[in-house]
Motif scaffolding. Structure first.
Motif, PDB file in Angstrom:
ATOM      1  N   ILE A 589      14.598   2.036   3.322  1.00  0.00           N
ATOM      2  CA  ILE A 589      14.006   1.209   2.270  1.00  0.00           C
ATOM      3  C   ILE A 589      13.190   0.052   2.848  1.00  0.00           C
ATOM      4  O   ILE A 589      12.243  -0.419   2.221  1.00  0.00           O
ATOM      5  N   GLY A 590      13.540  -0.393   4.045  1.00  0.00           N
ATOM      6  CA  GLY A 590      12.750  -1.455   4.675  1.00  0.00           C
ATOM      7  C   GLY A 590      11.326  -1.004   4.952  1.00  0.00           C
ATOM      8  O   GLY A 590      10.368  -1.766   4.745  1.00  0.00           O
ATOM      9  N   ASP A 591      11.172   0.239   5.400  1.00  0.00           N
ATOM     10  CA  ASP A 591       9.835   0.780   5.624  1.00  0.00           C
ATOM     11  C   ASP A 591       9.101   0.972   4.296  1.00  0.00           C
ATOM     12  O   ASP A 591       7.908   0.680   4.177  1.00  0.00           O
ATOM     13  N   ALA A 592       9.831   1.454   3.282  1.00  0.00           N
ATOM     14  CA  ALA A 592       9.218   1.653   1.963  1.00  0.00           C
ATOM     15  C   ALA A 592       8.687   0.335   1.404  1.00  0.00           C
ATOM     16  O   ALA A 592       7.601   0.286   0.816  1.00  0.00           O
ATOM     17  N   LEU A 593       9.445  -0.740   1.591  1.00  0.00           N
ATOM     18  CA  LEU A 593       9.008  -2.044   1.099  1.00  0.00           C
ATOM     19  C   LEU A 593       7.706  -2.473   1.762  1.00  0.00           C
ATOM     20  O   LEU A 593       6.783  -2.955   1.093  1.00  0.00           O
ATOM     21  N   ARG A 594       7.606  -2.285   3.055  1.00  0.00           N
ATOM     22  CA  ARG A 594       6.382  -2.664   3.752  1.00  0.00           C
ATOM     23  C   ARG A 594       5.187  -1.825   3.288  1.00  0.00           C
ATOM     24  O   ARG A 594       4.077  -2.331   3.145  1.00  0.00           O
ATOM     25  N   MET A 595       5.398  -0.555   3.058  1.00  0.00           N
ATOM     26  CA  MET A 595       4.311   0.298   2.559  1.00  0.00           C
ATOM     27  C   MET A 595       3.838  -0.177   1.188  1.00  0.00           C
ATOM     28  O   MET A 595       2.637  -0.225   0.908  1.00  0.00           O
ATOM     29  N   ALA A 596       4.793  -0.527   0.327  1.00  0.00           N
ATOM     30  CA  ALA A 596       4.431  -1.019  -1.003  1.00  0.00           C
ATOM     31  C   ALA A 596       3.701  -2.358  -0.913  1.00  0.00           C
ATOM     32  O   ALA A 596       2.718  -2.607  -1.636  1.00  0.00           O
ATOM     33  N   GLN A 597       4.165  -3.250  -0.026  1.00  0.00           N
ATOM     34  CA  GLN A 597       3.496  -4.545   0.147  1.00  0.00           C
ATOM     35  C   GLN A 597       2.079  -4.365   0.669  1.00  0.00           C
ATOM     36  O   GLN A 597       1.151  -5.066   0.251  1.00  0.00           O
ATOM     37  N   CYS A 598       1.904  -3.421   1.573  1.00  0.00           N
ATOM     38  CA  CYS A 598       0.564  -3.111   2.079  1.00  0.00           C
ATOM     39  C   CYS A 598      -0.337  -2.642   0.947  1.00  0.00           C
ATOM     40  O   CYS A 598      -1.499  -3.031   0.850  1.00  0.00           O
ATOM     41  N   ASP A 599       0.209  -1.818   0.046  1.00  0.00           N
ATOM     42  CA  ASP A 599      -0.593  -1.237  -1.023  1.00  0.00           C
ATOM     43  C   ASP A 599      -1.134  -2.295  -1.983  1.00  0.00           C
ATOM     44  O   ASP A 599      -2.256  -2.173  -2.484  1.00  0.00           O
ATOM     45  N   VAL A 600      -0.353  -3.343  -2.244  1.00  0.00           N
ATOM     46  CA  VAL A 600      -0.797  -4.378  -3.187  1.00  0.00           C
ATOM     47  C   VAL A 600      -1.460  -5.552  -2.478  1.00  0.00           C
ATOM     48  O   VAL A 600      -1.757  -6.577  -3.092  1.00  0.00           O
ATOM     49  N   GLY A 601      -1.683  -5.431  -1.177  1.00  0.00           N
ATOM     50  CA  GLY A 601      -2.446  -6.435  -0.452  1.00  0.00           C
ATOM     51  C   GLY A 601      -1.656  -7.630   0.049  1.00  0.00           C
ATOM     52  O   GLY A 601      -2.252  -8.625   0.445  1.00  0.00           O
ATOM     53  N   LEU A 602      -0.320  -7.552   0.044  1.00  0.00           N
ATOM     54  CA  LEU A 602       0.477  -8.684   0.500  1.00  0.00           C
ATOM     55  C   LEU A 602       0.559  -8.761   2.020  1.00  0.00           C
ATOM     56  O   LEU A 602       0.746  -9.840   2.577  1.00  0.00           O
ATOM     57  N   ILE A 603       0.467  -7.610   2.682  1.00  0.00           N
ATOM     58  CA  ILE A 603       0.476  -7.589   4.138  1.00  0.00           C
ATOM     59  C   ILE A 603      -0.567  -6.592   4.617  1.00  0.00           C
ATOM     60  O   ILE A 603      -1.069  -5.777   3.841  1.00  0.00           O
ATOM     61  N   SER A 604      -0.879  -6.642   5.900  1.00  0.00           N
ATOM     62  CA  SER A 604      -1.832  -5.708   6.477  1.00  0.00           C
ATOM     63  C   SER A 604      -1.245  -4.295   6.525  1.00  0.00           C
ATOM     64  O   SER A 604      -0.042  -4.114   6.699  1.00  0.00           O
ATOM     65  N   CYS A 605      -2.126  -3.302   6.379  1.00  0.00           N
ATOM     66  CA  CYS A 605      -1.700  -1.906   6.465  1.00  0.00           C
ATOM     67  C   CYS A 605      -1.864  -1.344   7.871  1.00  0.00           C
ATOM     68  O   CYS A 605      -1.679  -0.140   8.087  1.00  0.00           O
ATOM     69  N   ALA A 606      -2.221  -2.188   8.824  1.00  0.00           N
ATOM     70  CA  ALA A 606      -2.424  -1.721  10.208  1.00  0.00           C
ATOM     71  C   ALA A 606      -1.085  -1.691  10.933  1.00  0.00           C
ATOM     72  O   ALA A 606      -0.793  -2.516  11.794  1.00  0.00           O
ATOM     73  N   PHE A 607      -0.217  -0.734  10.557  1.00  0.00           N
ATOM     74  CA  PHE A 607       1.111  -0.624  11.148  1.00  0.00           C
ATOM     75  C   PHE A 607       1.063   0.116  12.489  1.00  0.00           C
ATOM     76  O   PHE A 607       0.168   0.922  12.726  1.00  0.00           O
ATOM     77  N   THR A 608       2.053  -0.167  13.320  1.00  0.00           N
ATOM     78  CA  THR A 608       2.295   0.610  14.530  1.00  0.00           C
ATOM     79  C   THR A 608       3.706   1.166  14.438  1.00  0.00           C
ATOM     80  O   THR A 608       4.671   0.410  14.310  1.00  0.00           O
TER      81      THR A 608
END
Length: 615
Positions: A589-608
């Motif tokens: 769920i931690g990864d899912a949260l980051r993906m969702a945050q990326c989608d709405v523009g809260l964080i960068s989507c440039a993950f490693t």
């Protein structure tokens, strides 16, 4: 409750004390604030909020346009416009969604201005803190409208207490709506049409429907009236029926890509219950999930005509492949020059290409049992590259390029292009690239099958060729041996009594020459290796469903896996190695949260990612 009723809307206006609008000349409003504040006066035709100083918000501009009975234009500069006023079930754009509702049916045009593409202007619905779901759908359109150069996302059409259709955009009644260079993404519907629900007349041009989820029909588009799609990509959407599109009325698709969508029951890509015309369409790699259900790419209950259509591989209950890619209970007519990986659509028109038996190549087949005993069915791989932003004059949507060597390249006929046909066969592809081009290098220009036209320069599949050359070199050496032997010749003279004897010895040398030849053979091997590298974009960390984007669809898959509802490595969770975006060596769920945050523009989507493997 039929919320599209303009009579009811007029009655509401009268109850609120709003004067009946009068038709005047066209008005232009320019939004200058990303706040979500309503107009200071509901009946005012001036866009001005009650703020000090007053500003013109998107909500206020729409309310002013509704009050003005003529044609209107709203200029929308770059920014993120978050709709945050709670409240459903009203049509005055006062709460929840943005209601476009001109009682005089004057057309409203919303234009995204300034630099940047559609992603530079995001219109999104805020989440309800109590439920975690969006407060409302984004647009409810009850009168004519044109919307361009924006992204519409994170809407929700709830079953209660609302009308549960159209999570992103709901087109009602007699409204005629055109969307151009628009993305409708990551929206939900408790019933149908998570991306768009069409009950009026809708035209989509250079539009992307991405990552929308409907509980019933039409994850991307649910249409019960006329729909026309030009240069459109529909990917990563989910529904029970018609993961990408569900249509119950006349529908025309031209230069459209439908890929990577999922249905639980039927029609992973498209379910058509009325009449449909597909021209220059790429329909591939869509999914049906439940056991006993079929037709991963296309499920036809109504009649349809296919021209220049790729019906590629699909995933259904028989597994990945072509076995039940296409299923039609209606009449499916070939207009010619279609490509089916198997023979699931039954194409028999001019220039059609399908799977054939391994020996009896004139026999079309879908599975081995279609062929004579001892023969296998050879499916026809269209050689489609992954969904990507391929360059072109109008590259506003993602496409699936044709690898060099694809049987779809230059497989067309003299009927393409044909602008006078009804409907026309255009002289450009989905990216705006000219048709036809010489894609196979034989100097003859012919249209390709599908939404993408190849110019013969790539991409290419990876091939390695090794050439071995043997060279033999012979070297001869000669050895000479000389030996000298002394030979003695003797002369004797004898004298008797008064005679004397004389002996003379002479040595004559003799030379013997011996020659020995030896031959040495040397072999050398020269190896030449040529490698051609596939020119495709690398998979993005977080793109677990392989649709080319990191968004709420990926987040949902990871969350379902974490609680045991989704199997690792099975469609649509096809790239589990890309799920560990927070690098904690897990997929949860931690990864899912980051993906969702990326989608709405809260964080960068440039993950490693840390590489993740299925347990």
């Amino acid at each position: 409750m039929l919320r599209q009723s303009q009579i009811a809307a007029a009655a509401v206006a009268l109850l609120l004390g709003v004067a009946a609008p009068t038709r005047t000349s066209a008005t232009t409003f320019t939004v200058n604030s990303t706040l979500d504040h309503p107009n200071a006066s509901l009946g005012s035709t001036t866009c001005a909020t009650a703020d000090v100083p007053a500003v013109c918000t998107l909500r206020a501009a729409i309310q002013a346009a509704n009050a003005h009975s003529g044609a209107d234009t709203i200029n929308l500069p770059p920014g993120t416009y978050t709709l945050s006023i709670p409240g459903r079930m009203e049509d005055a754009a006062a709460t929840g969604d943005l209601d476009i509702n001109d009682p005089g049916n004057g057309k409203l045009t919303i234009i995204g201005t300034g630099t940047g593409g559609s992603s530079a202007r995001i219109i999104t619905m805020a989440n309800d803190p109590s439920s975690g779901k969006p407060l409302d759908r984004v647009f409810d359109i009850l009168s004519d409208a044109d919307i361009s150069n924006v992204t519409i996302q994170n809407g929700y059409a709830a079953a209660s207490p609302d009308y549960p259709y159209g999570g992103g955009v709901f087109v009602e009644g007699t409204a005629t709506v055109s969307l151009s260079n628009v993305v409708v993404a990551n929206s939900l519907a408790d019933t149908s049409g998570a991306g768009i629900r069409n009950e009026g007349t809708v035209t989509l041009t250079d539009v992307t429907l991405q990552g929308n989820i409907a509980h019933s029909a039409g994850g991307g588009l649910d249409s019960i009236s006329t729909a026309t799609l030009n240069r459109v990509t529909i990917s990563g959407n989910t529904a029970s029926s018609g993961g990408g599109i569900h249509s119950d009325f006349s529908m025309t698709l031209t230069n459209v890509t439908v890929t990577g969508n999922t249905a639980q029951n039927n029609g992973g890509g498209i379910t058509n219950s009325a009449t449909a015309t597909l021209i220059l369409v790429t329909l591939a790699d869509n999914i049906v999930q439940l056991v006993g259900e079929l037709s991963g790419n296309y499920n036809g209950i109504g009649d349809a005509t296919f021209k220049y259509v790729i019906v590629g591989f699909a995933t259904d209950t028989t597994g990945p492949g072509s076995s039940n890619s296409c299923n039609s209970f209606g009449v499916l007519t070939s207009g010619g020059h279609n490509l089916d990986t198997g023979n699931t659509c039954g194409f028999t028109g001019p220039g059609d290409k399908t799977g054939t038996c391994s020996v009896t190549t004139s026999t079309h087949c879908t599975v081995d049992s279609d062929c004579p005993a001892g023969q296998t069915c050879k499916v026809l791989d269209p050689l489609l590259a992954p969904l990507a932003s391929n360059p072109g004059p109008m590259s506003l949507t993602m496409t699936r390029a044709l690898y060099l060597g694809s049987p779809a390249i230059d497989a067309g006929g003299a009927d393409c292009p044909n602008l006078s046909a009804s409907p026309p066969i255009p002289n450009i592809d989905q990216r705006g690239v000219t048709r036809p081009l010489d894609g196979n290098g034989d100097t003859v220009k012919l249209c390709d099958i599908g939404a993408y036209e190849s110019d013969g320069t790539g991409p290419t599949t990876t091939t390695t060729t090794t050439t071995t050359t043997s060279t033999t070199t012979t070297t001869t050496s000669t050895t000479t041996t000389s030996s000298t032997t002394a030979t003695t010749n003797t002369t004797t003279t004898t004298t008797t009594a008064q005679a004397s004897t004389t002996t003379t010895t002479t040595q004559v040398p003799t030379t013997t020459i011996t020659t020995t030849s030896s031959t040495a053979t040397t072999s050398s091997t020269t190896t030449t290796t040529s490698t051609t590298t596939t020119t495709t974009a690398p998979a993005a960390c977080g793109d677990v469903n392989g649709d080319g984007m990191v968004n709420i669809g990926d987040a949902l898959i990871v969350a379902q896996f974490d609680v045991g509802l989704r199997q690792c490595g099975q469609a649509p969770f096809v790239h589990p190695e890309l799920c560990d975006v927070n690098r904690d060596n897990a997929c949860n769920i931690g990864d899912a949260l980051r993906m969702a945050q990326c989608d709405v523009g809260l964080i960068s989507c440039a993950f490693t990612c840390n590489p993740f493997t299925c347990p």
